[in-house]
Design a protein around this motif. Structure first.
Motif, PDB file in Angstrom:
ATOM      1  N   HIS A 196     -20.497 -11.257  -1.396  1.00  0.00           N
ATOM      2  CA  HIS A 196     -19.293 -11.897  -1.914  1.00  0.00           C
ATOM      3  C   HIS A 196     -18.339 -10.861  -2.509  1.00  0.00           C
ATOM      4  CE1 HIS A 196     -21.152 -15.800  -1.286  1.00  0.00           C
ATOM      5  NE2 HIS A 196     -22.233 -15.343  -1.891  1.00  0.00           N
ATOM      6  N   PRO A 197     -17.145 -10.702  -1.930  1.00  0.00           N
ATOM      7  CA  PRO A 197     -16.205  -9.696  -2.424  1.00  0.00           C
ATOM      8  C   PRO A 197     -15.450 -10.168  -3.664  1.00  0.00           C
ATOM      9  CG  PRO A 197     -15.265 -10.835  -0.537  1.00  0.00           C
ATOM     10  CD  PRO A 197     -16.654 -11.376  -0.711  1.00  0.00           C
ATOM     11  N   VAL A 198     -15.283  -9.255  -4.598  1.00  0.00           N
ATOM     12  CA  VAL A 198     -14.466  -9.475  -5.781  1.00  0.00           C
ATOM     13  C   VAL A 198     -13.470  -8.318  -5.852  1.00  0.00           C
ATOM     14  CG1 VAL A 198     -14.399  -9.740  -8.282  1.00  0.00           C
ATOM     15  CG2 VAL A 198     -16.360 -10.617  -7.000  1.00  0.00           C
ATOM     16  N   VAL A 199     -12.202  -8.602  -5.645  1.00  0.00           N
ATOM     17  CA  VAL A 199     -11.186  -7.551  -5.622  1.00  0.00           C
ATOM     18  C   VAL A 199     -10.813  -7.182  -7.056  1.00  0.00           C
ATOM     19  CG1 VAL A 199      -8.868  -6.915  -4.871  1.00  0.00           C
ATOM     20  CG2 VAL A 199     -10.324  -8.322  -3.388  1.00  0.00           C
ATOM     21  N   GLU A 200     -11.033  -5.921  -7.410  1.00  0.00           N
ATOM     22  CA  GLU A 200     -10.804  -5.443  -8.770  1.00  0.00           C
ATOM     23  C   GLU A 200      -9.445  -4.749  -8.924  1.00  0.00           C
ATOM     24  OE1 GLU A 200     -12.768  -5.676 -11.439  1.00  0.00           O
ATOM     25  OE2 GLU A 200     -14.603  -6.504 -10.549  1.00  0.00           O
ATOM     26  N   LEU A 201      -8.969  -4.110  -7.843  1.00  0.00           N
ATOM     27  CA  LEU A 201      -7.749  -3.312  -7.939  1.00  0.00           C
ATOM     28  C   LEU A 201      -7.073  -3.271  -6.578  1.00  0.00           C
ATOM     29  CD1 LEU A 201      -5.939  -1.254  -9.545  1.00  0.00           C
ATOM     30  CD2 LEU A 201      -7.517   0.536  -8.767  1.00  0.00           C
ATOM     31  N   ILE A 202      -5.728  -3.442  -6.588  1.00  0.00           N
ATOM     32  CA  ILE A 202      -4.935  -3.346  -5.358  1.00  0.00           C
ATOM     33  C   ILE A 202      -3.732  -2.442  -5.607  1.00  0.00           C
ATOM     34  CG2 ILE A 202      -3.472  -4.590  -3.708  1.00  0.00           C
ATOM     35  CD1 ILE A 202      -5.164  -7.031  -4.072  1.00  0.00           C
ATOM     36  N   ASN A 203      -3.517  -1.477  -4.705  1.00  0.00           N
ATOM     37  CA  ASN A 203      -2.330  -0.636  -4.705  1.00  0.00           C
ATOM     38  C   ASN A 203      -2.129   0.113  -6.029  1.00  0.00           C
ATOM     39  OD1 ASN A 203      -0.031   0.374  -3.298  1.00  0.00           O
ATOM     40  ND2 ASN A 203       1.294  -1.058  -4.388  1.00  0.00           N
ATOM     41  N   GLY A 204      -3.238   0.558  -6.617  1.00  0.00           N
ATOM     42  CA  GLY A 204      -3.128   1.351  -7.840  1.00  0.00           C
ATOM     43  C   GLY A 204      -2.607   2.740  -7.517  1.00  0.00           C
ATOM     44  N   VAL A 205      -1.525   3.130  -8.172  1.00  0.00           N
ATOM     45  CA  VAL A 205      -0.946   4.456  -7.943  1.00  0.00           C
ATOM     46  C   VAL A 205      -1.101   5.266  -9.216  1.00  0.00           C
ATOM     47  CG1 VAL A 205       1.127   5.744  -7.337  1.00  0.00           C
ATOM     48  CG2 VAL A 205       0.686   3.536  -6.278  1.00  0.00           C
ATOM     49  N   LEU A 206      -1.807   6.396  -9.114  1.00  0.00           N
ATOM     50  CA  LEU A 206      -2.106   7.221 -10.272  1.00  0.00           C
ATOM     51  C   LEU A 206      -1.096   8.364 -10.379  1.00  0.00           C
ATOM     52  CD1 LEU A 206      -5.975   7.472  -9.814  1.00  0.00           C
ATOM     53  CD2 LEU A 206      -4.676   5.736 -11.070  1.00  0.00           C
ATOM     54  N   SER A 207      -0.835   8.817 -11.579  1.00  0.00           N
ATOM     55  CA  SER A 207       0.072   9.944 -11.761  1.00  0.00           C
ATOM     56  C   SER A 207      -0.428  10.804 -12.902  1.00  0.00           C
ATOM     57  CB  SER A 207       1.492   9.443 -12.053  1.00  0.00           C
ATOM     58  OG  SER A 207       1.515   8.628 -13.205  1.00  0.00           O
ATOM     59  N   GLN A 242       0.847  -1.189   0.000  1.00  0.00           N
ATOM     60  CA  GLN A 242       0.000   0.000   0.000  1.00  0.00           C
ATOM     61  C   GLN A 242       0.881   1.237   0.000  1.00  0.00           C
ATOM     62  OE1 GLN A 242      -3.623   0.572  -0.106  1.00  0.00           O
ATOM     63  NE2 GLN A 242      -3.161  -1.414  -1.031  1.00  0.00           N
ATOM     64  N   ARG A 243       1.070   1.836  -1.173  1.00  0.00           N
ATOM     65  CA  ARG A 243       1.842   3.066  -1.259  1.00  0.00           C
ATOM     66  C   ARG A 243       0.976   4.252  -0.843  1.00  0.00           C
ATOM     67  NH1 ARG A 243       4.813   2.374  -7.179  1.00  0.00           N
ATOM     68  NH2 ARG A 243       5.500   0.217  -6.883  1.00  0.00           N
ATOM     69  N   TYR A 244       1.628   5.392  -0.647  1.00  0.00           N
ATOM     70  CA  TYR A 244       0.852   6.602  -0.365  1.00  0.00           C
ATOM     71  C   TYR A 244      -0.098   6.889  -1.527  1.00  0.00           C
ATOM     72  CZ  TYR A 244       4.197   7.556   3.375  1.00  0.00           C
ATOM     73  OH  TYR A 244       4.972   7.468   4.513  1.00  0.00           O
ATOM     74  N   ALA A 245      -1.325   7.277  -1.189  1.00  0.00           N
ATOM     75  CA  ALA A 245      -2.361   7.627  -2.166  1.00  0.00           C
ATOM     76  C   ALA A 245      -2.746   6.455  -3.063  1.00  0.00           C
ATOM     77  CB  ALA A 245      -1.944   8.831  -3.014  1.00  0.00           C
TER      78      ALA A 245
END
Length: 207
Positions: free
Chosen positions: A196-207, A182-185
């Motif tokens: 029921h959880p479905v994980v779509e995105l993890i630790n996405g860092v936008l710029s 988990q990076r900042y932001a």
């Protein structure tokens, strides 16, 4: 003929706060309260832009300044405002708060060694244990999911809190929780199809 009940899909966005103020970097902090650096505020701008088109029903944040400031940047594009949820706060490191890691190692050598070896099994002196933190976070998120079933909701919170939610969705045991980056932001997204959880995105860092 009995109709099949409709299944609700809830979108849960999990956003970590931006980079903290320079005075606390390199120190242990959870309860310790401080705001974002200039770079940290900048990190949230592309996140806010990305979520500007998302129909958010609510934006929740922990009460800490770094998350509240981050949430307000995201909320600038939405009419729902920001709500504080106290149980989304980071773990309380107790007597470790504000100390450098070298200081902790010198003052509490045995406990520090246990922490480094088994980070989720330590109860911090005058603070919290990981198990207590996981229990309160899990309960709070379940309550918010029930409140906003079928909607899109953002939680702007801390790395530890987000790891707990992702670990629950992925059935990751506590001992392996720090394998989740988990990076900042960072931006994360879970779809709850019914319960029921479905994980779509993890630790996405936008710029």
């Amino acid at each position: 003929m009995t109709e099949t009940p409709a299944i609700t899909v809830t979108r849960l966005w999990l956003i970590r706060h931006g980079e903290p103020d320079a005075e606390v970097r390199g120190r242990c902090y959870g309860r310790l309260d401080f705001g974002l650096s200039a770079d940290g505020r900048g990190q949230l701008q592309p996140v806010a832009k990305r979520l500007a088109s998302e129909s958010l029903s609510a934006i929740y944040t922990s009460p800490r300044k770094r998350t509240l400031e981050s949430a307000e940047i995201v909320a600038a594009h939405h009419a729902c405002g920001v709500r504080i949820e106290n149980d989304l706060r980071e773990i309380d490191f107790g007597d470790f708060e504000g100390l450098t890691y070298d200081d902790i190692a010198k003052r509490y050598p045995e406990l520090y060694g246990q922490w480094m070896e088994h980070p989720t099994k330590v109860e911090f002196p005058n603070g919290e244990s990981f198990s207590k933190t996981r229990a309160r976070v899990t309960k709070a998120v379940a309550m918010l999911l029930d409140r906003h079933a079928g909607q899109s909701v953002a939680l702007v919170t801390h790395g530890g809190v987000i790891r707990i939610v992702l670990a629950g969705a992925l059935s990751v045991p506590s001992a392996n929780i720090f394998r989740i980056a988990q990076r900042y932001a960072a931006v994360n997204l879970i779809h709850f199809v019914g319960n029921h959880p479905v994980v779509e995105l993890i630790n996405g860092v936008l710029s």
